[in-house]
Design an enzyme around this catalytic site. Structure first.
Site, PDB file in Angstrom:
ATOM      1  CG  HIS A 114       2.240  -7.496  -0.939  1.00 52.46           C
ATOM      2  ND1 HIS A 114       2.386  -6.221  -1.440  1.00 52.46           N
ATOM      3  CD2 HIS A 114       1.130  -7.459  -0.132  1.00 52.46           C
ATOM      4  CE1 HIS A 114       1.418  -5.444  -0.958  1.00 52.46           C
ATOM      5  NE2 HIS A 114       0.650  -6.167  -0.173  1.00 52.46           N
ATOM      6  CG  HIS A 140       1.835  -4.488   4.248  1.00 50.28           C
ATOM      7  ND1 HIS A 140       0.609  -4.502   4.874  1.00 50.28           N
ATOM      8  CD2 HIS A 140       1.580  -4.531   2.914  1.00 50.28           C
ATOM      9  CE1 HIS A 140      -0.331  -4.573   3.952  1.00 50.28           C
ATOM     10  NE2 HIS A 140       0.223  -4.593   2.756  1.00 50.28           N
ATOM     11  CB  SER A 141       3.251  -0.890  10.076  1.00 46.98           C
ATOM     12  OG  SER A 141       4.486  -1.450  10.464  1.00 46.98           O
ATOM     13  CE1 TYR A 142      -1.513  -5.433   7.281  1.00 46.32           C
ATOM     14  CE2 TYR A 142      -3.826  -4.838   7.342  1.00 46.32           C
ATOM     15  CZ  TYR A 142      -2.786  -5.542   6.772  1.00 46.32           C
ATOM     16  OH  TYR A 142      -3.028  -6.358   5.698  1.00 46.32           O
ATOM     17  CG  ASN A 155       0.442  -2.295  -4.970  1.00 44.00           C
ATOM     18  OD1 ASN A 155      -0.507  -2.945  -5.405  1.00 44.00           O
ATOM     19  ND2 ASN A 155       0.299  -1.087  -4.465  1.00 44.00           N
ATOM     20  NE  ARG A 156      -3.850  -6.875  -5.967  1.00 46.68           N
ATOM     21  CZ  ARG A 156      -4.004  -6.319  -4.755  1.00 46.68           C
ATOM     22  NH1 ARG A 156      -3.507  -5.120  -4.491  1.00 46.68           N
ATOM     23  NH2 ARG A 156      -4.638  -6.968  -3.806  1.00 46.68           N
ATOM     24  CD  GLU A 172       0.717  -1.077   1.629  1.00 47.98           C
ATOM     25  OE1 GLU A 172       1.237  -1.565   0.612  1.00 47.98           O
ATOM     26  OE2 GLU A 172      -0.450  -1.312   1.930  1.00 47.98           O
ATOM     27  CD  GLN A 184      -2.093   0.585  -2.778  1.00 45.54           C
ATOM     28  OE1 GLN A 184      -1.483   1.073  -3.740  1.00 45.54           O
ATOM     29  NE2 GLN A 184      -3.267  -0.007  -2.924  1.00 45.54           N
ATOM     30  CG  ASP A 233      -6.257  -1.883  -1.629  1.00 47.68           C
ATOM     31  OD1 ASP A 233      -5.107  -1.433  -1.568  1.00 47.68           O
ATOM     32  OD2 ASP A 233      -6.523  -3.103  -1.633  1.00 47.68           O
TER      33      ASP A 233
HETATM   34  C1  GAL Z   1      -2.174  -4.210   0.597  1.00 50.82           C
HETATM   35  C2  GAL Z   1      -2.904  -4.235  -0.712  1.00 50.82           C
HETATM   36  C3  GAL Z   1      -4.253  -4.891  -0.495  1.00 50.82           C
HETATM   37  C4  GAL Z   1      -4.083  -6.255   0.138  1.00 50.82           C
HETATM   38  C5  GAL Z   1      -3.207  -6.150   1.381  1.00 50.82           C
HETATM   39  C6  GAL Z   1      -2.881  -7.488   1.985  1.00 50.82           C
HETATM   40  O1  GAL Z   1      -0.903  -3.658   0.417  1.00 50.82           O
HETATM   41  O2  GAL Z   1      -3.034  -2.923  -1.207  1.00 50.82           O
HETATM   42  O3  GAL Z   1      -4.951  -4.995  -1.717  1.00 50.82           O
HETATM   43  O4  GAL Z   1      -3.528  -7.141  -0.789  1.00 50.82           O
HETATM   44  O5  GAL Z   1      -2.002  -5.530   1.075  1.00 50.82           O
HETATM   45  O6  GAL Z   1      -4.005  -8.170   2.420  1.00 50.82           O
END
Ligand code: GAL
Length: 372
Positions: free
Chosen positions: A131, A204-206, A105-106, A337, A310, A274
């Protein structure tokens, strides 16, 4: 039915079960490919007795495939990914399936102060750090791995040198993926350091429960039993407030389709969901999120010991081509996440993410699958 016929039916039934069910097993390492600088990347495959399969690679300790049965027992690969290391090293890779860190995250403006010293990190997302950095974040390095055959698991390890990506201390990290016969992918993290340093890891699995490359996830129904979240500014940095979800499109206490209210968010800086949810009292037996796909009947239930999750609905997916040439369009996957709050290093009021020498960072995330 007489006893004899009953015995025959039972025997035939058992044979069918034996023929259709497989044994849990770990295979690997097998060669997967090479990074641009020639480093070998290896693959491991975990199978369970129900036909579920998880494929993992040493680049980024990444989940590349997850074959999950639907209500009819038909499997589909429910995670986004690529077929090659080059795909994972390309601009099209938006952290698909990887281990994210040292701090996911940020971090505002890529800066934080610890024990009186200011540390500067890569600014790789507008004016902020995202990240773990730009070059040697945990998703971009090649990890070591060992199969744990008796546990149906693979353990990845990486030793991040002092100062890597600007973070203090040598950080020794491990991530263990276990595939259970209850159709759970269990992810266990551990880390130790030789200097105080921030740590916040995640996977960070989608997911698209209809299968990667399917239509959007707007019809997936989501439940997140959480009353609070951390609102963010234009750069998606928390303002420091812990706000109520009640009365907002972010309230998922009742099962709700992701698409039901997302329109209200598309013109906000998050472009969709998000958001970081503050999890109330929970342990590893309490679901912190449940996703149901009405089409396939697949259900994903998430468990964790972390204080937040997240929810990200693939708002930056841009139609890139992934595995088997499948197209990953806008909002065609979601991430859940498990983690600490974003920018915790700059918010002393948030639970701390500082790991000190002698302590061990620990984190468990379970992605459990079922079908109904
Ligand atoms: C997520 C984040 C998003 C974006 C993504 C990667 O974890 O919350 O804002 O950065 O990763 O594209």
């Amino acid at each position: 039915m007489n006893l004899h016929r009953c015995r025959i039916v039972f025997a035939v039934g058992s044979l069918c079960v034996m023929l259709t069910s497989s044994r849990a097993e770990v295979t690997g390492p097998t060669a997967y490919g090479k990074t641009a600088d020639g480093t070998a990347v290896e693959q491991y495959v975990l199978k369970n007795k129900n036909g579920m399969v998880a494929k993992l690679i040493t680049f980024g300790a990444t989940v590349t495939e997850l074959e999950v049965p639907d209500k009819k027992g038909k499997t589909a690969d429910v995670v986004l990914g690529f077929d090659t290391v080059a795909g994972y090293q390309s601009e099209d890779n938006q952290y698909f399936g990887c281990t994210t860190g040292r701090v996911c995250n940020r971090i505002a403006k890529g800066k934080f102060t610890l024990d009186g010293k200011e540390y500067k990190l890569a600014v790789n997302n507008g004016e902020n750090h995202l990240h773990g950095g730009a070059k040697r974040s945990l998703d971009r390095v090649v990890w070591k791995a060992e199969p744990l055959k008796d546990k149906n698991a693979v353990r990845f390890t990486y030793s991040s040198p002092d100062g890597e990506e600007g973070y203090p201390g040598k950080l020794d990290v491990s991530v263990t993926y276990t595939l259970t016969d209850k159709n759970e992918l269990r992810i266990e993290y551990a880390a130790t350091t030789d200097k105080a340093t921030p740590v916040n890891l995640t996977n960070h699995s989608y997911f698209n429960l209809s299968g990667h490359g399917s239509d959007t996830i707007l019809d997936h129904e989501l439940t997140i039993p959480a009353d609070k979240y951390t609102p963010t500014d234009e750069g998606l940095i928390p303002t420091g407030k812990i706000a109520d979800v009640a009365g907002t499109p972010i309230d998922f206490n009742k099962p709700t389709k992701i698409g039901a209210r997302i329109e209200k968010l598309v013109k906000t800086p998050t472009l969709g969901y998000d958001h970081n949810f503050v999890l109330g009292k929970h342990d590893l037996t309490t679901p912190i999120a449940t996703v149901r796909d009405p089409k396939s009947g697949r259900v994903l239930t998430v468990y964790t010991d972390q204080p937040a999750v997240q929810l990200y609905t693939g708002n930056f997916l841009k139609g890139q081509k992934g595995k088997g040439g499948k197209v990953y369009k806008h909002q065609s996957a979601l991430c859940l996440e498990t983690q600490h709050y974003p920018d915790s290093v700059n918010h002393p009021e948030f639970p701390s993410i500082i790991l000190k020498p002698g302590q061990t960072y620990k984190h468990v995330c379970v992605y459990a699958f079922s079908a109904e």
